[in-house]
Design an enzyme around this catalytic site. Sequence first.
Site, mmCIF file in Angstrom:
data_model
loop_
_atom_site.group_PDB
_atom_site.id
_atom_site.type_symbol
_atom_site.label_atom_id
_atom_site.label_comp_id
_atom_site.label_asym_id
_atom_site.label_seq_id
_atom_site.Cartn_x
_atom_site.Cartn_y
_atom_site.Cartn_z
ATOM 1 N N ASP A 1 -32.846 25.054 1.704
ATOM 2 C CA ASP A 1 -32.324 26.087 2.585
ATOM 3 C C ASP A 1 -32.795 27.435 2.085
ATOM 4 O O ASP A 1 -33.605 27.511 1.156
ATOM 5 C CB ASP A 1 -30.781 26.022 2.643
ATOM 6 C CG ASP A 1 -30.144 26.379 1.306
ATOM 7 O OD1 ASP A 1 -30.886 26.574 0.315
ATOM 8 O OD2 ASP A 1 -28.910 26.461 1.242
ATOM 9 N N LYS B 1 -22.183 -23.229 7.645
ATOM 10 C CA LYS B 1 -21.445 -21.973 7.430
ATOM 11 C C LYS B 1 -19.960 -22.171 7.738
ATOM 12 O O LYS B 1 -19.087 -21.672 7.016
ATOM 13 C CB LYS B 1 -21.995 -20.863 8.326
ATOM 14 C CG LYS B 1 -23.459 -20.538 8.100
ATOM 15 C CD LYS B 1 -23.608 -19.458 7.035
ATOM 16 C CE LYS B 1 -24.988 -18.871 7.003
ATOM 17 N NZ LYS B 1 -26.097 -19.856 6.935
ATOM 18 N N ASN C 1 -25.995 26.052 -13.953
ATOM 19 C CA ASN C 1 -24.741 26.817 -13.850
ATOM 20 C C ASN C 1 -23.624 26.142 -14.639
ATOM 21 O O ASN C 1 -22.859 26.782 -15.337
ATOM 22 C CB ASN C 1 -24.303 26.948 -12.389
ATOM 23 C CG ASN C 1 -25.200 27.892 -11.614
ATOM 24 O OD1 ASN C 1 -26.068 28.532 -12.196
ATOM 25 N ND2 ASN C 1 -24.983 27.966 -10.306
ATOM 26 N N ASP D 1 -27.994 30.528 3.940
ATOM 27 C CA ASP D 1 -26.761 30.996 3.295
ATOM 28 C C ASP D 1 -26.957 32.463 2.922
ATOM 29 O O ASP D 1 -27.933 32.804 2.266
ATOM 30 C CB ASP D 1 -26.476 30.203 2.007
ATOM 31 C CG ASP D 1 -26.169 28.733 2.289
ATOM 32 O OD1 ASP D 1 -25.863 28.401 3.454
ATOM 33 O OD2 ASP D 1 -26.241 27.923 1.346
HETATM 34 N N1 DCP Z 1 -24.284 26.303 -6.432
HETATM 35 C C1 DCP Z 1 -23.427 25.830 -7.425
HETATM 36 N N2 DCP Z 1 -22.483 24.900 -7.109
HETATM 37 C C2 DCP Z 1 -22.390 24.419 -5.856
HETATM 38 C C3 DCP Z 1 -23.258 24.872 -4.851
HETATM 39 C C4 DCP Z 1 -24.203 25.832 -5.173
HETATM 40 O O1 DCP Z 1 -23.510 26.252 -8.565
HETATM 41 N N3 DCP Z 1 -21.482 23.492 -5.574
HETATM 42 C C5 DCP Z 1 -25.287 27.305 -6.788
HETATM 43 C C6 DCP Z 1 -26.422 26.667 -7.550
HETATM 44 C C7 DCP Z 1 -27.468 26.486 -6.516
HETATM 45 C C8 DCP Z 1 -27.245 27.693 -5.625
HETATM 46 O O2 DCP Z 1 -25.833 27.874 -5.617
HETATM 47 O O3 DCP Z 1 -28.768 26.504 -7.083
HETATM 48 C C9 DCP Z 1 -27.755 27.510 -4.235
HETATM 49 O O4 DCP Z 1 -27.227 26.322 -3.670
HETATM 50 P P1 DCP Z 1 -28.138 25.348 -2.833
HETATM 51 O O5 DCP Z 1 -27.268 24.246 -2.387
HETATM 52 O O6 DCP Z 1 -28.845 26.109 -1.774
HETATM 53 O O7 DCP Z 1 -29.150 24.720 -3.904
HETATM 54 P P2 DCP Z 1 -30.642 25.079 -4.300
HETATM 55 O O8 DCP Z 1 -31.113 26.304 -3.584
HETATM 56 O O9 DCP Z 1 -30.693 25.099 -5.783
HETATM 57 O O10 DCP Z 1 -31.485 23.829 -3.818
HETATM 58 P P3 DCP Z 1 -32.021 23.539 -2.333
HETATM 59 O O11 DCP Z 1 -33.493 23.729 -2.353
HETATM 60 O O12 DCP Z 1 -31.670 22.126 -2.087
HETATM 61 O O13 DCP Z 1 -31.322 24.475 -1.396
HETATM 62 MG MG MG Z 2 -30.878 26.547 -1.575
HETATM 63 MN MN MN Z 3 -27.781 27.136 -0.121
#
Ligand code: DCP
Ligand code: MG
Ligand code: MN
Length: 340
Positions: free
Chosen positions: A189, A72, A279, A256
């Site tokens: 969550d 090495k 979204n 949240d």
């Molecule tokens: N959201 C979004 N853009 C982000 C964060 C959130 O459009 N940067 C929207 C879409 C998500 C919703 O808010 O579905 C909720 O956010 P979560 O992070 O709680 O995601 P999910 O509930 O869909 O999934 P998880 O089961 O992991 O909480």
């Molecule tokens: Mg969520």
């Molecule tokens: Mn959330």
Amino acid sequence: SSALPVESDVNPNQAVIDKLQEMANLYRNSNDKWRAFGYQKAISTLKKCHRPVTTYEEIRRLPGIGSRLAEKIVEIMETGSMTKLEEYQTDADIAVMDLFGQIWGIGPAQAKRWVDVGYRTLDDLRTKAKLTHNQMIGLKYYSEFLERIPRDEVTQIEHVVREAAETIRPGLLIITCGSYRRGKATCGDCDILITHRDGVSHEHLLYPLVDKLKASNFLIDDLVYTDKHEDEPGAHFRYFGVCRLPGDNHLPRRIDIIVVPYAEHACALLYFTGSMLFNRSMRQLADENQMYLSQHRLHVGVIRMGKNKVNGGRLVPTPTEESIFQYLKLPYRPPSERDY
Ligand code: DCP
Ligand code: MG
Ligand code: MN
């Protein structure tokens, strides 16, 4: 004597020593104490050696350096680098970035910054890194936040929030959104949307609600707690934090809560239900059809020049989620079909 090293203070084998030290540290941090020890022995031998070593035979004659390590060292002398170290650094970095990236709220950029500073473990972060409040909470609940929440526990969490909210203000509309509303068996969550059909009773609700839920020890840590004035313009009244159902068998969970005016509730519901990808494609479709869709509202007749809106268009009423789909000329999709 000077604080700066003079020529004679610099070990003639310093370049080799530095590389060996990096390797020794990596082995130590990855719990390979035995190899780390072997490297450390070779390092101290080289530190005592005040002439440059140049050949394999010469190195082998030094005490405590075996054939593998000597090879090495030759490689470092000849190429200036060490393949094993590079491989290990790459792998270890990836592993550590992966570890850090699993902390709630930590993205790859922050994880990489920590790796680049030399942090390798969660304990490194706890003891050495300068953490923001949210990073501390993410670390505090590192393993808990990696656990998915069974659907019926989300239902129970919603129930606690509903009971508290209804004692403060009767007649609220409370809907748990996110993956729960999309029908998932487990959730990351609990995403709760609150509004009131009379259009005004949602006001001045969030603070007393959060206070009440703290007093009963349901909310146990805060992440984001803002009203519109201190937040980015246009954000909802929202509380992001950590809750725990009563009883010993419940984990701390992410929660949240957003509180929205009734006129915005359909757009908020659509946004908060997601998924995030869904979204994004809805907003994109709106953009392509001279509309603008946000978590608050829908505008039609928007005129854009590139990314700039030349004309903001006209706000249209969106009493229901269905109405938003209609404006976009899309067949309605129930939450369970919004994963993409
Ligand atoms: N959201 C979004 N853009 C982000 C964060 C959130 O459009 N940067 C929207 C879409 C998500 C919703 O808010 O579905 C909720 O956010 P979560 O992070 O709680 O995601 P999910 O509930 O869909 O999934 P998880 O089961 O992991 O909480
Ligand atoms: Mg969520
Ligand atoms: Mn959330």
